[in-house]
Design an enzyme around this catalytic site. Structure first.
Site, mmCIF file in Angstrom:
data_model
loop_
_atom_site.group_PDB
_atom_site.id
_atom_site.type_symbol
_atom_site.label_atom_id
_atom_site.label_comp_id
_atom_site.label_asym_id
_atom_site.label_seq_id
_atom_site.Cartn_x
_atom_site.Cartn_y
_atom_site.Cartn_z
ATOM 1 N N HIS A 16 -0.976 9.059 5.037
ATOM 2 C CA HIS A 16 -1.760 9.207 3.090
ATOM 3 C C HIS A 16 -2.545 10.527 3.137
ATOM 4 O O HIS A 16 -2.549 11.310 4.001
ATOM 5 C CB HIS A 16 -3.082 8.292 3.415
ATOM 6 N N GLN B 227 -8.270 17.746 6.976
ATOM 7 C CA GLN B 227 -9.708 18.029 7.572
ATOM 8 C C GLN B 227 -10.522 19.221 7.905
ATOM 9 O O GLN B 227 -9.649 19.928 7.146
ATOM 10 C CB GLN B 227 -8.898 18.046 9.373
ATOM 11 N N HIS C 196 -4.413 14.207 3.577
ATOM 12 C CA HIS C 196 -5.335 14.183 3.714
ATOM 13 C C HIS C 196 -5.204 15.739 4.657
ATOM 14 O O HIS C 196 -4.462 16.177 4.661
ATOM 15 C CB HIS C 196 -5.533 13.320 4.672
ATOM 16 N N ASN D 109 -2.792 18.960 7.727
ATOM 17 C CA ASN D 109 -1.261 18.852 8.794
ATOM 18 C C ASN D 109 -0.663 18.229 7.626
ATOM 19 O O ASN D 109 -0.945 16.946 7.481
ATOM 20 C CB ASN D 109 -1.925 18.157 10.254
#
Length: 359
Positions: free
Chosen positions: A186, A190, A188, A175
């Site tokens: 930051h 998942q 990233h 996302n």
């Protein structure tokens, strides 16, 4: 690549993926409370779908300032989720998981006051994938070798999570942007290890099963073949094609397919992984060039279930944005949210042309 597994202060696993061999000695000095084991799942009898209940996530970290980011490397005065002064790519168990291998079974097998609604422990695993130690980076700005390392991390985690008891599908995703609902800025992504096959996968595989019974061919492969011959292709390479689907639901939507049918990321060859990085970085940069600003998006890997219909499934990535104009967002209003009936404001052919022209 060097892979190093360690433990955080509350016993969550953290895994470092380094391009060069690095001697990782992970020491997390924080005093952390135990991770919640209260996640549960309830079954909706009307839609035949499972819904995860994770009320402890209300307390998760929400848009902290950059100098307090929990995904940056640790430094003097700030102990983060990564107890190292630098890193390439890091994966760790989410501190506020929607699903947990330690989730406890509810006291009864039905929801309180409703015997039609079955419930069970929210068993599974949720992981965070940090793409870079740089807070101001994005996937689109990663050098190819670092993006390739992320692909290796996805493959590693898919294989390992798929082997865990009770896991039925592994979902890698990113996302990006506050408009999407990101709570940490930051760079990233998942990974969710689901204890069931999610609705979208079930629907696609049911359709693929009927298509094979009717025509004797793979539905995903036929969709790819038709799109490769059409006007919605945005980019092609030796092993991948990126196209705007003919019935795109989102204002900006691109699907990336390998030319060879494989069930999941671990099944990709080295050449296919290298080629994916080239095409994916190209598409992400075109996304950001559409409005000369970072485009909020969701990047979703559709992989085969762990133990069902792997011969039907076809690995692909769905990349889409809710931004329909430079200053407008696509909201899921009445028709989309209540009825699941999408209405789009743009033609896929026009979006494909704009993306091809974007640089």
């Amino acid at each position: 690549m060097k892979r190093t597994s360690a433990r955080l202060a509350d016993n969550r696993e953290i895994i470092y993926f380094d391009i060069e061999g690095v001697d990782r000695k992970s020491d997390d000095p924080r005093d952390l409370p135990p991770v919640s084991t209260a996640a549960q799942m309830r079954h909706d009898p009307l839609l035949n779908e499972w819904v995860a209940m994770a009320s402890h996530r209300q307390e998760r970290t929400f848009l902290p300032p950059a100098d307090r980011c929990p995904l940056c490397p640790s430094r003097d005065g700030l102990h983060t989720e990564i107890p190292a002064t630098d890193y390439d790519v890091v994966v760790f168990e989410n501190r506020f998981p929607s699903l947990s291998m330690s989730a406890t079974e509810p006291g009864t097998r039905v929801a309180p006051g409703n015997e039609l609604v079955a419930r069970r422990a929210g068993t599974g695993r949720c992981e965070v994938v940090c793409f870079s130690s740089r807070h101001d980076a994005s996937f689109a700005t990663l050098p190819p070798e670092r993006a390739r390392l992320v692909v290796e991390a996805w493959a590693d985690r898919t294989a390992e999570l798929s082997a865990m008891p009770g896991v039925e599908q592994v979902f890698c995703f990113e996302n990006r942007g506050e408009e999407i609902g990101v709570t940490l800025s930051h760079p990233h992504g998942q990974i969710y290890a689901y204890p069931y096959i999610p609705p979208r996968t079930s629907t696609m595989l049911d359709n693929a099963r009927h298509y094979r019974a009717d025509r004797g061919r793979n539905l995903f492969a036929d969709v790819l073949a038709q799109e490769r011959a059409g006007e919605r292709v945005v980019a092609q390479s030796a092993h991948w094609t990126a196209f705007v689907p003919a019935a795109a639901r989102w204002p900006v939507e691109v699907h990336l397919y390998p030319h060879r049918q494989v069930p999941d990321i671990p099944a990709l060859s080295d050449a296919e992984r290298d080629d994916f990085v080239t095409v994916y970085l190209d598409i992400l940069r075109r996304f950001d060039a559409l409005y000369d600003a970072p485009l909020p998006y969701i990047a979703a890997w559709h992989q085969a279930p762990v133990a069902a219909d792997r011969d039907l499934a076809y690995l692909h990535m769905q990349l889409f944005s809710i931004r329909r104009a430079a200053d407008k967002l696509k909201y899921l209003a009445g028709s989309e949210s209540a009825m699941g009936a999408f209405i789009t404001d743009v033609l896929p052919e026009d979006v494909a042309e704009r993306l091809r022209d974007a640089r």
